[in-house]
Design an enzyme around this catalytic site. Structure first.
Site, PDB file in Angstrom:
ATOM      1  N   CYS A 260       8.683  41.555  -8.278  1.00 50.67           N
ATOM      2  CA  CYS A 260       7.481  41.074  -8.971  1.00 50.67           C
ATOM      3  C   CYS A 260       7.776  40.006 -10.018  1.00 50.67           C
ATOM      4  CB  CYS A 260       6.747  42.247  -9.599  1.00 50.67           C
ATOM      5  SG  CYS A 260       6.420  43.539  -8.390  1.00 50.67           S
TER       6      CYS A 260
ATOM      7  N   PHE B  47      10.877  45.331  -9.843  1.00 51.01           N
ATOM      8  CA  PHE B  47      11.730  46.452  -9.423  1.00 51.01           C
ATOM      9  C   PHE B  47      13.179  45.968  -9.329  1.00 51.01           C
ATOM     10  CE2 PHE B  47       8.355  49.014  -6.812  1.00 51.01           C
ATOM     11  CZ  PHE B  47       7.750  49.397  -7.993  1.00 51.01           C
TER      12      PHE B  47
ATOM     13  N   HIS C 293      -2.208  42.835  -8.357  1.00 49.58           N
ATOM     14  CA  HIS C 293      -0.795  42.451  -8.445  1.00 49.58           C
ATOM     15  C   HIS C 293      -0.400  41.678  -7.183  1.00 49.58           C
ATOM     16  CE1 HIS C 293       3.254  42.239  -9.499  1.00 49.58           C
ATOM     17  NE2 HIS C 293       3.516  43.495  -9.804  1.00 49.58           N
TER      18      HIS C 293
ATOM     19  N   LYS D 166      -3.921  40.386 -14.027  1.00 43.74           N
ATOM     20  CA  LYS D 166      -3.998  41.386 -12.950  1.00 43.74           C
ATOM     21  C   LYS D 166      -5.254  42.239 -13.068  1.00 43.74           C
ATOM     22  CE  LYS D 166       1.023  41.619 -12.218  1.00 43.74           C
ATOM     23  NZ  LYS D 166       1.476  40.723 -13.291  1.00 43.74           N
TER      24      LYS D 166
ATOM     25  N   HIS E 214       2.857  40.984 -18.092  1.00 46.12           N
ATOM     26  CA  HIS E 214       3.009  41.445 -16.712  1.00 46.12           C
ATOM     27  C   HIS E 214       1.869  42.421 -16.410  1.00 46.12           C
ATOM     28  CE1 HIS E 214       4.997  42.014 -12.948  1.00 46.12           C
ATOM     29  NE2 HIS E 214       5.246  43.295 -13.150  1.00 46.12           N
TER      30      HIS E 214
ATOM     31  N   GLU F  77       6.350  47.595 -21.568  1.00 40.29           N
ATOM     32  CA  GLU F  77       6.156  46.183 -21.931  1.00 40.29           C
ATOM     33  C   GLU F  77       5.637  46.074 -23.360  1.00 40.29           C
ATOM     34  OE1 GLU F  77       4.330  41.968 -20.204  1.00 40.29           O
ATOM     35  OE2 GLU F  77       3.570  43.861 -19.366  1.00 40.29           O
TER      36      GLU F  77
END
Length: 411
Positions: A163, A397, A339, A334, A302, A313
């Site tokens: 991502c 990830f 996403h 998002k 994010h 975050e």
């Protein structure tokens, strides 16, 4: 000698607009692109919603024969690149093609091709597999197809950092121009993973929202968040060395000032719990741009709407900014488009540039209920104000953290 790098063109294929203008009009209006999955029957799945592209037809962007030799993720990349090149007024006839490069990534490549051909393998045997399966499927083919379509013979790379792919792709293009590997780079990310295997895999990981209400399924930073919603699309920008852009009279949207990336070295899916890796990425991007944390007023987070991401975050932002964190405007795009995995950072970069251009910070749509430790300003409302600098975060990830710093262009 480090060279200055500016943004001269942008292209977007998103669930709320198939070009930058329509996309950003939707962003300003707070429109989301969520709805019941139509790509396949999701009855047996825990997740039933996604942010699918509406009305996309590859033939509007490339010839039919070229489109047939591309899977959806590559088609989206070429379509977004078409808009970006046109927007930049870039004429390859007037460029040295070996000085114009491409840095376009995809987190996954084509799950559609894998699913389709695997079924053939099981039902009809190996002799029936499409000879083009591999070049249709592999994630670098977005970069390959963009390069072929536009005759880009310079540096041609494909960053795959889950991502964080879109942000890393733009960051690596920025570095390539900064240090003389190229004068112009097409950069960004693309993804098309609304498939049985894509949705099924993320469902099994319990990462996806299981809320069926399109208005309440994607709630970044909200106490009631329940996971991310899968989106699809692409974002591509034209980055250019400043003097090269000025020489051809290009319109300059913004300047890329800094780039930072780190690895958590912690867990295959969870960010570091104290936010230290993401914090260092932000600190590195800010320092790279010659600024201090107090110079920053806005972060495009994010902000996936998973429990872990939004909490960690937030901790990262507090770690990087200290007391100044309370003064930041923080939002999540998002909340409207879901996403986009490998395309997320690129579309969010474009969002930052447009917000900076219009002096507008969009709200985090759906955000209502604060969570205990999530006590920063996540933009319940939109703001109209000058944005001298924007910081965009992406976390992937594998522990990939990437931050990119954009500033208003100053002569």
């Amino acid at each position: 000698m480090s060279r200055r790098v500016v943004v001269t063109g942008m292209g977007a294929i998103t669930p709320i607009g198939l070009n930058v203008k329509d996309f950003f009009e939707s962003v300003k209006a707070g429109r989301h692109g969520f709805g019941t999955i139509t790509r396949f029957d999701s009855t047996d799945y825990k997740c039933h919603v996604a942010a699918e592209l509406k009305g996309f037809d590859a033939k509007n962007y490339m010839d039919f024969k070229a489109a047939k030799r591309m899977e959806a993720f590559s088609q989206y990349a070429v379509a977004a690149a078409q808009e970006a090149v046109s927007d930049a007024g870039l004429s390859m006839e007037q460029e040295d093609p070996y000085r114009v490069g491409c840095s376009v990534g995809s987190g996954i490549g084509s799950l559609q091709a894998i699913e389709r051909e695997h079924e053939k393998l099981l039902n009809k045997g190996p002799s029936k597999i499409n000879p083009l399966l591999v070049p249709l499927m592999i994630s670098n083919m977005a970069a390959g197809n963009v390069s072929i379509q536009f005759g880009l013979k310079g540096k041609n790379i494909n960053v795959v950092t889950a991502c964080a792919t879109g942000t890393n792709s733009i960051g690596e293009a920025f570095r390539s121009i900064q240090y003389g590997d190229a004068d112009v780079m097409l950069a960004g990310g693309t993804e098309s993973a609304v498939t049985p295997l894509g949705i099924g895999g993320f469902c099994a990981l319990t990462a996806l929202s299981t809320v069926d209400d399109p208005d309440r399924c994607s709630l970044p930073f909200d106490k009631n968040r329940s996971g991310f919603v899968m989106g699809e699309g692409a974002g591509i920008v034209v980055l250019e060395e400043l003097e090269h852009a000025k020489k051809r009279g290009a319109h300059i949207y913004a300047e890329v000032l800094g780039y930072g990336c780190t690895g958590d070295a912690y867990h295959i899916t969870s960010p570091a719990e104290d936010g230290s890796g993401a914090a260092r990425a932000m600190e590195n991007a800010i320092a790279d741009g010659g600024l201090v944390p107090e110079d920053i007023t806005y972060i495009n987070a994010h902000g996936t709407a998973t429990h872990h991401n939004d909490l960690f975050e937030t901790r990262a932002i507090k770690l990087a900014f200290g007391d100044h964190a309370k003064k930041l405007r923080i939002n999540s795009t998002k909340s409207m488009i879901g996403h986009l995995l490998g395309a997320a950072g690129a579309v969010e970069f474009i969002t930052c540039v447009k917000e900076m251009e219009e002096g507008f910070i969009h709200r985090t749509v759906g955000y209502e209920t604060p969570d205990e430790e999530l006590d920063l300003n996540y933009c319940k409302e939109a703001y109209k104000e000058e944005i001298p600098y924007a910081l965009s975060n992406s976390l992937g990830f594998g522990g990939h953290n990437a931050s990119i710093l954009i500033g208003k262009y100053q002569q």
